[in-house]
Write a protein that holds these residues in place. Structure first.
Motif, PDB file in Angstrom:
ATOM      1  N   MET A  74       0.756  -1.334  -0.107  1.00  0.00           N
ATOM      2  CA  MET A  74      -0.012   0.029   0.124  1.00  0.00           C
ATOM      3  C   MET A  74       0.865   1.073  -0.125  1.00  0.00           C
ATOM      4  SD  MET A  74      -3.132   1.421   0.054  1.00  0.00           S
ATOM      5  CE  MET A  74      -4.104  -0.093   0.336  1.00  0.00           C
ATOM      6  N   SER A  75       0.590   2.006  -0.997  1.00  0.00           N
ATOM      7  CA  SER A  75       1.429   3.380  -1.206  1.00  0.00           C
ATOM      8  C   SER A  75       1.181   4.323  -0.013  1.00  0.00           C
ATOM      9  CB  SER A  75       1.030   4.001  -2.434  1.00  0.00           C
ATOM     10  OG  SER A  75      -0.166   4.580  -2.786  1.00  0.00           O
ATOM     11  N   VAL A  76       2.048   5.180   0.212  1.00  0.00           N
ATOM     12  CA  VAL A  76       1.773   6.174   0.975  1.00  0.00           C
ATOM     13  C   VAL A  76       0.712   7.187   0.813  1.00  0.00           C
ATOM     14  CG1 VAL A  76       2.949   8.282   2.211  1.00  0.00           C
ATOM     15  CG2 VAL A  76       4.374   6.183   1.753  1.00  0.00           C
ATOM     16  N   PRO A  77      -0.191   7.671   1.767  1.00  0.00           N
ATOM     17  CA  PRO A  77      -1.444   8.506   1.162  1.00  0.00           C
ATOM     18  C   PRO A  77      -0.734   9.638   0.716  1.00  0.00           C
ATOM     19  CG  PRO A  77      -1.572   7.661   3.297  1.00  0.00           C
ATOM     20  CD  PRO A  77      -0.286   7.442   2.971  1.00  0.00           C
ATOM     21  N   GLU A  78      -1.461  10.150  -0.632  1.00  0.00           N
ATOM     22  CA  GLU A  78      -0.788  11.376  -1.270  1.00  0.00           C
ATOM     23  C   GLU A  78      -1.680  12.754  -0.645  1.00  0.00           C
ATOM     24  OE1 GLU A  78      -3.313  12.130  -5.070  1.00  0.00           O
ATOM     25  OE2 GLU A  78      -3.576   9.978  -4.822  1.00  0.00           O
ATOM     26  N   SER A  79      -0.869  13.815  -0.630  1.00  0.00           N
ATOM     27  CA  SER A  79      -1.172  14.864   0.078  1.00  0.00           C
ATOM     28  C   SER A  79      -2.166  15.741  -0.934  1.00  0.00           C
ATOM     29  CB  SER A  79      -0.222  15.937   0.047  1.00  0.00           C
ATOM     30  OG  SER A  79      -0.604  17.165   0.736  1.00  0.00           O
ATOM     31  N   VAL A  80      -3.308  16.153  -0.823  1.00  0.00           N
ATOM     32  CA  VAL A  80      -4.224  16.998  -1.684  1.00  0.00           C
ATOM     33  C   VAL A  80      -4.586  18.384  -0.976  1.00  0.00           C
ATOM     34  CG1 VAL A  80      -5.314  14.778  -2.523  1.00  0.00           C
ATOM     35  CG2 VAL A  80      -6.183  15.908  -0.730  1.00  0.00           C
ATOM     36  N   ASP A  81      -4.721  19.321  -2.133  1.00  0.00           N
ATOM     37  CA  ASP A  81      -5.070  20.425  -1.275  1.00  0.00           C
ATOM     38  C   ASP A  81      -6.768  20.769  -1.234  1.00  0.00           C
ATOM     39  OD1 ASP A  81      -5.379  23.306  -0.588  1.00  0.00           O
ATOM     40  OD2 ASP A  81      -4.160  24.037  -2.260  1.00  0.00           O
ATOM     41  N   LEU A  82      -7.108  21.029  -0.046  1.00  0.00           N
ATOM     42  CA  LEU A  82      -8.852  21.225  -0.185  1.00  0.00           C
ATOM     43  C   LEU A  82      -9.110  22.589   0.036  1.00  0.00           C
ATOM     44  CD1 LEU A  82      -9.261  18.275   2.226  1.00  0.00           C
ATOM     45  CD2 LEU A  82      -9.508  18.098  -0.120  1.00  0.00           C
ATOM     46  N   SER A  83      -8.158  23.468   0.153  1.00  0.00           N
ATOM     47  CA  SER A  83      -8.503  24.871   0.408  1.00  0.00           C
ATOM     48  C   SER A  83      -9.480  25.542  -0.507  1.00  0.00           C
ATOM     49  CB  SER A  83      -7.245  25.687   0.274  1.00  0.00           C
ATOM     50  OG  SER A  83      -6.047  25.198   0.908  1.00  0.00           O
ATOM     51  N   GLN A  84      -9.643  25.203  -1.546  1.00  0.00           N
ATOM     52  CA  GLN A  84     -10.597  25.770  -2.460  1.00  0.00           C
ATOM     53  C   GLN A  84     -12.077  25.353  -2.172  1.00  0.00           C
ATOM     54  OE1 GLN A  84      -9.534  25.435  -6.805  1.00  0.00           O
ATOM     55  NE2 GLN A  84      -7.622  26.685  -6.380  1.00  0.00           N
ATOM     56  N   LEU A  85     -12.054  24.235  -1.524  1.00  0.00           N
ATOM     57  CA  LEU A  85     -13.418  23.766  -0.956  1.00  0.00           C
ATOM     58  C   LEU A  85     -13.809  24.330   0.329  1.00  0.00           C
ATOM     59  CD1 LEU A  85     -13.289  20.020  -2.427  1.00  0.00           C
ATOM     60  CD2 LEU A  85     -14.709  21.927  -3.092  1.00  0.00           C
ATOM     61  N   SER A  86     -12.853  24.414   1.170  1.00  0.00           N
ATOM     62  CA  SER A  86     -13.049  24.954   2.525  1.00  0.00           C
ATOM     63  C   SER A  86     -13.088  26.268   2.830  1.00  0.00           C
ATOM     64  CB  SER A  86     -11.694  24.333   3.453  1.00  0.00           C
ATOM     65  OG  SER A  86     -10.549  24.984   3.110  1.00  0.00           O
ATOM     66  N   ALA A  87     -12.088  27.360   2.145  1.00  0.00           N
ATOM     67  CA  ALA A  87     -12.039  28.706   2.451  1.00  0.00           C
ATOM     68  C   ALA A  87     -13.363  29.365   1.907  1.00  0.00           C
ATOM     69  CB  ALA A  87     -10.900  29.120   1.629  1.00  0.00           C
ATOM     70  N   PRO A  88     -14.119  29.181   0.858  1.00  0.00           N
ATOM     71  CA  PRO A  88     -15.136  29.792   0.180  1.00  0.00           C
ATOM     72  C   PRO A  88     -16.503  29.433   1.370  1.00  0.00           C
ATOM     73  CG  PRO A  88     -14.186  28.852  -1.585  1.00  0.00           C
ATOM     74  CD  PRO A  88     -13.542  28.371  -0.231  1.00  0.00           C
ATOM     75  N   ALA A  89     -16.418  28.316   1.841  1.00  0.00           N
ATOM     76  CA  ALA A  89     -17.618  27.729   2.894  1.00  0.00           C
ATOM     77  C   ALA A  89     -17.325  28.421   4.317  1.00  0.00           C
ATOM     78  CB  ALA A  89     -17.837  26.566   2.765  1.00  0.00           C
TER      79      ALA A  89
END
Length: 250
Positions: free
Chosen positions: A1-16
């Motif tokens: 199992m590979s290491v979890p990849e980093s994802v940017d969620l800022s565009q979903l969190s900040a406007p809300a």
């Protein structure tokens, strides 16, 4: 199992109204998708190797697992207190961050559209609070503090699987109270207390400052492999039932 990849969620969190910067850690199952999604909410100590392995475990079970770092903006020092308050009040930026993680999964072509939530310690409280939001298809709360207004918060909740340790002094009687409330409300549920286990028994390694670990052991806090094995089996069976189509459930 590979290491979890980093994802940017800022565009979903900040406007809300969530965090201006929000990082998530995405663990993918092997083989072809799509898969059901699970939002993984971390303990009060934040994202660490133990929490990353919890996400990987869910990926091995066939779930697209996303672990949002609720402390992205300020680390444990600045974020812990307001996030803990949010976990018990039902209000706060962390809920927009959790919603951002759910939205990311639900809109991903790798996700079937079914999304659950699982939380540990502080995250368990968030899982219970979120179960009645109408946003999730199943919830797993592990040694999470109970909502103050239990019946009101859980009215109309999704199916809930919950696990507590009998030696957890902070949550004495919580399993029985939760089981009773869910039964009273007619919510599909599976709640179990493990008499010999304490807080954080699902962790596969000790966490926290090394100087404090002897104290944690004395209080019964930390890994309990036997209880953890049974709890994980219950969680995976429960999620398989409520998140996977009958043709793919194990």
């Amino acid at each position: 199992m590979s290491v979890p990849e980093s994802v940017d969620l800022s565009q979903l969190s900040a406007p809300a109204g969530g965090s201006r910067r929000l990082t998530g850690h995405l663990a993918r199952p092997e083989g072809p998708g799509p898969w059901p999604g699970v939002v993984v909410v971390h303990e009060a100590l934040g994202v660490d190797d133990v929490m990353l392995r919890q996400a990987q475990r869910l990926a091995r079970a066939g779930y697209l697992a996303l672990l949002p770092d609720l402390f992205t903006e300020g680390g444990v020092g600045r974020c812990l207190v307001p996030t803990m308050r949010a976990s018990s009040s039902g209000r706060g930026r962390a809920y927009q961050d959790i919603t951002a993680a759910r939205t990311f999964l639900a809109e991903s072509p790798d996700c079937t559209g079914a999304v659950g939530i699982i939380g540990f310690c502080m995250g368990g409280a968030f899982a219970l609070m979120s179960a009645g939001s109408g946003s999730f298809d199943a919830a797993s709360a592990n040694y999470g503090m109970l909502p103050r207004n239990l019946d009101e918060t859980l009215a109309g909740a999704c199916p809930v699987v919950a696990s507590y340790g009998g030696r957890d002094r902070m949550l004495k009687g919580a399993a029985a109270k939760l089981d009773s409330a869910l039964g009273r409300l007619g919510i599909v549920h599976d709640v179990k207390e493990y008499p010999q286990a304490g807080h954080a028994f699902l962790n596969d390694a000790e966490v926290g400052p090394r100087l404090l670990r002897p104290l944690f052991r004395v209080t019964g806090m930390g890994p309990h492999p036997e209880a953890a094995a049974d709890a994980w089996q219950r969680i995976e069976t429960f999620f398989d039932t409520h998140l996977k189509p009958p043709s793919t459930a194990r």
